[in-house]
Design a protein around this motif. Structure first.
Motif, PDB file in Angstrom:
ATOM      1  N   VAL A  34      -7.838  14.656  13.180  1.00  0.00           N
ATOM      2  CA  VAL A  34      -6.761  14.541  12.192  1.00  0.00           C
ATOM      3  C   VAL A  34      -5.452  14.250  12.926  1.00  0.00           C
ATOM      4  CG1 VAL A  34      -5.441  15.704  10.389  1.00  0.00           C
ATOM      5  CG2 VAL A  34      -7.902  16.117  10.596  1.00  0.00           C
ATOM      6  N   ILE A  35      -4.761  13.193  12.508  1.00  0.00           N
ATOM      7  CA  ILE A  35      -3.433  12.886  13.054  1.00  0.00           C
ATOM      8  C   ILE A  35      -2.475  12.713  11.877  1.00  0.00           C
ATOM      9  CG2 ILE A  35      -2.070  11.470  14.622  1.00  0.00           C
ATOM     10  CD1 ILE A  35      -4.634  10.387  15.804  1.00  0.00           C
ATOM     11  N   ASN A  36      -1.832  13.791  11.494  1.00  0.00           N
ATOM     12  CA  ASN A  36      -0.794  13.715  10.474  1.00  0.00           C
ATOM     13  C   ASN A  36       0.534  13.359  11.130  1.00  0.00           C
ATOM     14  OD1 ASN A  36      -2.193  14.430   8.013  1.00  0.00           O
ATOM     15  ND2 ASN A  36      -2.419  16.483   8.875  1.00  0.00           N
ATOM     16  N   PRO A  37       1.435  12.682  10.422  1.00  0.00           N
ATOM     17  CA  PRO A  37       2.698  12.266  11.048  1.00  0.00           C
ATOM     18  C   PRO A  37       3.488  13.414  11.653  1.00  0.00           C
ATOM     19  CG  PRO A  37       2.391  11.099   8.975  1.00  0.00           C
ATOM     20  CD  PRO A  37       1.298  12.126   9.055  1.00  0.00           C
TER      21      PRO A  37
ATOM     22  N   LEU B 282       3.894   6.528  10.777  1.00  0.00           N
ATOM     23  CA  LEU B 282       4.249   6.575   9.361  1.00  0.00           C
ATOM     24  C   LEU B 282       3.408   5.618   8.530  1.00  0.00           C
ATOM     25  CD1 LEU B 282       8.128   6.832   9.743  1.00  0.00           C
ATOM     26  CD2 LEU B 282       6.543   8.654   9.079  1.00  0.00           C
ATOM     27  N   LEU B 283       2.723   4.671   9.183  1.00  0.00           N
ATOM     28  CA  LEU B 283       1.793   3.807   8.455  1.00  0.00           C
ATOM     29  C   LEU B 283       0.648   4.597   7.843  1.00  0.00           C
ATOM     30  CD1 LEU B 283       1.581   0.846  11.006  1.00  0.00           C
ATOM     31  CD2 LEU B 283       2.574   0.732   8.709  1.00  0.00           C
ATOM     32  N   SER B 284       0.408   5.807   8.354  1.00  0.00           N
ATOM     33  CA  SER B 284      -0.689   6.629   7.819  1.00  0.00           C
ATOM     34  C   SER B 284      -0.432   7.071   6.382  1.00  0.00           C
ATOM     35  CB  SER B 284      -0.913   7.852   8.713  1.00  0.00           C
ATOM     36  OG  SER B 284       0.211   8.714   8.693  1.00  0.00           O
ATOM     37  N   TYR B 285       0.793   6.886   5.889  1.00  0.00           N
ATOM     38  CA  TYR B 285       1.049   7.196   4.479  1.00  0.00           C
ATOM     39  C   TYR B 285       0.483   6.132   3.543  1.00  0.00           C
ATOM     40  CZ  TYR B 285       3.946  11.217   5.493  1.00  0.00           C
ATOM     41  OH  TYR B 285       4.381  12.456   5.899  1.00  0.00           O
ATOM     42  N   MET B 286      -0.075   5.080   4.112  1.00  0.00           N
ATOM     43  CA  MET B 286      -0.718   4.054   3.285  1.00  0.00           C
ATOM     44  C   MET B 286      -2.141   4.513   2.970  1.00  0.00           C
ATOM     45  SD  MET B 286       0.727   0.592   5.132  1.00  0.00           S
ATOM     46  CE  MET B 286       0.293  -0.452   3.739  1.00  0.00           C
ATOM     47  N   THR B 287      -2.260   5.345   1.950  1.00  0.00           N
ATOM     48  CA  THR B 287      -3.544   5.906   1.517  1.00  0.00           C
ATOM     49  C   THR B 287      -3.758   5.624   0.034  1.00  0.00           C
ATOM     50  OG1 THR B 287      -2.595   8.044   0.886  1.00  0.00           O
ATOM     51  CG2 THR B 287      -3.271   7.769   3.203  1.00  0.00           C
ATOM     52  N   GLY B 288      -4.911   6.045  -0.437  1.00  0.00           N
ATOM     53  CA  GLY B 288      -5.205   5.882  -1.852  1.00  0.00           C
ATOM     54  C   GLY B 288      -4.229   6.597  -2.759  1.00  0.00           C
ATOM     55  N   LEU B 289      -3.537   7.626  -2.234  1.00  0.00           N
ATOM     56  CA  LEU B 289      -2.550   8.333  -3.039  1.00  0.00           C
ATOM     57  C   LEU B 289      -1.310   7.488  -3.304  1.00  0.00           C
ATOM     58  CD1 LEU B 289      -2.621  11.897  -1.425  1.00  0.00           C
ATOM     59  CD2 LEU B 289      -3.333  11.306  -3.742  1.00  0.00           C
ATOM     60  N   ASN B 290      -0.979   6.622  -2.346  1.00  0.00           N
ATOM     61  CA  ASN B 290       0.290   5.899  -2.424  1.00  0.00           C
ATOM     62  C   ASN B 290       0.144   4.393  -2.616  1.00  0.00           C
ATOM     63  OD1 ASN B 290       1.659   8.380  -1.836  1.00  0.00           O
ATOM     64  ND2 ASN B 290       1.181   8.079   0.328  1.00  0.00           N
ATOM     65  N   LEU B 291      -1.073   3.873  -2.530  1.00  0.00           N
ATOM     66  CA  LEU B 291      -1.313   2.442  -2.695  1.00  0.00           C
ATOM     67  C   LEU B 291      -1.842   2.150  -4.101  1.00  0.00           C
ATOM     68  CD1 LEU B 291      -3.042   1.612   0.704  1.00  0.00           C
ATOM     69  CD2 LEU B 291      -0.804   0.784  -0.040  1.00  0.00           C
ATOM     70  N   PRO B 292      -1.511   1.005  -4.654  1.00  0.00           N
ATOM     71  CA  PRO B 292      -2.053   0.631  -5.971  1.00  0.00           C
ATOM     72  C   PRO B 292      -3.464   0.064  -5.853  1.00  0.00           C
ATOM     73  CG  PRO B 292      -0.556  -1.059  -5.208  1.00  0.00           C
ATOM     74  CD  PRO B 292      -0.517   0.034  -4.172  1.00  0.00           C
ATOM     75  N   ASP B 293      -4.333   0.784  -5.164  1.00  0.00           N
ATOM     76  CA  ASP B 293      -5.717   0.362  -4.958  1.00  0.00           C
ATOM     77  C   ASP B 293      -6.616   1.500  -5.421  1.00  0.00           C
ATOM     78  OD1 ASP B 293      -8.218  -0.425  -4.153  1.00  0.00           O
ATOM     79  OD2 ASP B 293      -7.620  -1.031  -2.129  1.00  0.00           O
ATOM     80  N   TYR B 294      -7.161   1.363  -6.620  1.00  0.00           N
ATOM     81  CA  TYR B 294      -7.905   2.455  -7.221  1.00  0.00           C
ATOM     82  C   TYR B 294      -9.336   2.538  -6.712  1.00  0.00           C
ATOM     83  CZ  TYR B 294      -3.858   2.356 -10.251  1.00  0.00           C
ATOM     84  OH  TYR B 294      -2.569   2.377 -10.720  1.00  0.00           O
ATOM     85  N   THR B 295      -9.705   1.642  -5.782  1.00  0.00           N
ATOM     86  CA  THR B 295     -11.028   1.747  -5.154  1.00  0.00           C
ATOM     87  C   THR B 295     -11.010   2.716  -3.981  1.00  0.00           C
ATOM     88  OG1 THR B 295     -10.625  -0.093  -3.620  1.00  0.00           O
ATOM     89  CG2 THR B 295     -11.504  -0.637  -5.799  1.00  0.00           C
ATOM     90  N   LEU B 296      -9.808   3.109  -3.533  1.00  0.00           N
ATOM     91  CA  LEU B 296      -9.692   4.022  -2.405  1.00  0.00           C
ATOM     92  C   LEU B 296      -9.695   5.473  -2.870  1.00  0.00           C
ATOM     93  CD1 LEU B 296      -6.874   2.318  -0.287  1.00  0.00           C
ATOM     94  CD2 LEU B 296      -9.292   2.467   0.319  1.00  0.00           C
ATOM     95  N   GLN B 297     -10.346   6.345  -2.110  1.00  0.00           N
ATOM     96  CA  GLN B 297     -10.242   7.772  -2.334  1.00  0.00           C
ATOM     97  C   GLN B 297      -8.815   8.218  -1.987  1.00  0.00           C
ATOM     98  OE1 GLN B 297     -12.642   9.822  -3.647  1.00  0.00           O
ATOM     99  NE2 GLN B 297     -13.781   7.921  -3.990  1.00  0.00           N
ATOM    100  N   PRO B 298      -8.374   9.397  -2.485  1.00  0.00           N
ATOM    101  CA  PRO B 298      -6.976   9.798  -2.302  1.00  0.00           C
ATOM    102  C   PRO B 298      -6.475   9.726  -0.865  1.00  0.00           C
ATOM    103  CG  PRO B 298      -8.038  11.240  -3.874  1.00  0.00           C
ATOM    104  CD  PRO B 298      -9.101  10.336  -3.352  1.00  0.00           C
TER     105      PRO B 298
END
Length: 427
Positions: free
Chosen positions: A346-349, A375-391
């Motif tokens: 796990v590598i959180n910012p 900070l690119l790690s914030y590009m996840t399913g929670l923040n991207l408009p891509d509903y195929t990604l898990q959170p």
């Protein structure tokens, strides 16, 4: 003129970020990365100007603008994170039950005794099936915030901002002001502490204070502070033995006794953070580098074993080299924490908050590139408009770009180091 101009420019960027953070929903990632560049690139430019010209950095202005940036973050509040709900809940449980450990938040979902003020907090807690993962000293911070004003993330932010400013003061005792500028005005530091209220800065502050004291051979106080640092987050264990390497056995005993004293009341009360910490270590994966690559060819349990052995080997090698050097200088926390994160599942910012103070003492292009690239790690399913990604899933290219930038910066550092060595040989 230069430092005030860049300070004002960055303050405007943080003000824009604060406005976005206070809007409904999360800030758009495009605006976030634009403002990271707005507040980060001029700081690097200012650092290189002071480095090139040799002009002294006005410390008061450096510190004043650092305060301004953090106060803007206090006004903006958290975004892209919901961990602060757990902090507020833990403070409530500590104050009312005498311990934050033992019971999972989900046990209180239908408890009518939970005050209305904390029902909304409880609804926001992530992983509610797990008891808290935060260590005893961190829990004391949450308790103090509760005593000042229950369920107030702003109070918690203010406490952590004060601690972070103490980190800046400690760094000014250890490194030139132009180097401290990189940390004091770093967008990642401002975002993760001032905006988002991550408590890692408490452990970092205790660790740095111990290093300052150990440098002056004040091992009694240093040992006690190291025990508290480890009781804040286990990351401090990476450096604690190196800080005390020249101390006497009685100082080591005080370190162990302080750590035990921090945990003992909670052990007696029936629980600690270790249960959830073991679950985290066994099961979680996010934004990993080498561990992620290993996980594509071997089972996760084997990958964890391999990265654990690799870090143990590197840590042992460094310790032997450090002891044999006989210099007794400040340990290379940038290298040790850097390798730890490179191998970690796990590598959180906000984990880089442990590394960056040592990148002030030992400046490198790769470490400060990492402070932005992570900070690119914030590009996840929670923040991207891509509903195929898990959170918490990331597009594959994100990790490639993130670690590619860091690897490129490391190559620049190695090339520059090789050129310096060649020039020294020629002279």
């Amino acid at each position: 003129m230069y430092i005030d101009g860049v300070g004002l420019w960055c303050a405007l960027g943080y003000a824009a970020l604060a406005l976005l953070a206070r809007q409904p929903g999360e800030p758009e990632l495009g605006w976030f990365f634009l403002l990271v560049a707005w507040t980060g690139l001029p700081v690097f430019g200012l650092f290189y100007r002071f480095l090139r010209t040799g002009e002294p950095v006005p410390v008061r202005r450096l510190f004043a603008w650092a305060v301004v940036f953090r106060l803007v973050g206090l006004v903006g509040g958290p975004f892209y994170e919901d961990d602060f709900y757990r902090y507020l809940w833990d403070g409530f449980r500590f104050a009312t039950a005498g311990t934050p450990y033992g019971a999972a938040p989900e046990d209180f979902f239908v408890d009518p005794a939970v005050p209305a003020l904390f029902q909304g907090v409880l609804d926001g807690v992530n992983y509610p099936e797990l008891p808290t993962i935060y260590a005893p000293v961190t829990q004391v911070v949450f308790l103090v915030a509760y005593w000042i004003k229950p369920a107030s993330v702003a109070v918690l932010q203010a406490i952590l901002i004060a601690v972070d400013l103490a980190v800046v003061v400690l760094l000014l005792r250890l490194a030139p002001a132009r180097n401290v500028l990189l940390y004091a005005w770093c967008p990642l530091v401002v975002k993760e502490i001032a905006f988002t209220a991550h408590p890692d800065g408490v452990g970092v502050c205790l660790l740095l204070a111990a290093i300052v004291l150990a440098r002056d051979r004040r091992f009694w106080t240093a040992a006690a502070l190291l025990g508290l640092a480890v009781a804040t987050k286990t990351f401090a264990l990476v450096l604690a033995p190196l800080v005390l390497v020249r101390a006497r056995p009685k100082h080591w005993a005080l370190f162990a006794a302080t750590l035990a004293a921090a945990y003992l009341p909670f052990v007696v009360a029936g629980g600690t953070d270790l249960v959830s910490l073991l679950t985290f270590a066994r099961d979680w994966e996010f934004n990993s580098a080498i561990f992620g690559l290993l996980g594509t060819v071997v089972p996760p349990s084997w990958a964890r074993l391999v990265v654990g052995l690799l870090f143990a080997a590197f840590w042992g090698w460094y310790c032997l080299r450090y002891v044999r050097s006989g210099e007794g200088g400040i340990p290379r926390g940038d290298l040790l924490f850097g390798v730890l994160l490179l191998l970690s599942p796990v590598i959180n910012p906000w984990y880089l908050l442990w590394l960056l103070p040592f990148a002030v003492l030992f400046p490198s292009f790769w470490a400060w590139t990492a402070s932005a690239a992570i900070l690119l790690s914030y590009m996840t399913g929670l923040n991207l408009p891509d509903y195929t990604l898990q959170p918490y899933a990331q597009p594959l290219w994100v990790r490639g770009l993130e670690f590619g930038l860091i690897g490129l910066a490391l190559a620049v550092d190695l090339t520059a180091r090789r050129r310096r060595e060649m020039q020294e040989d020629m002279e």
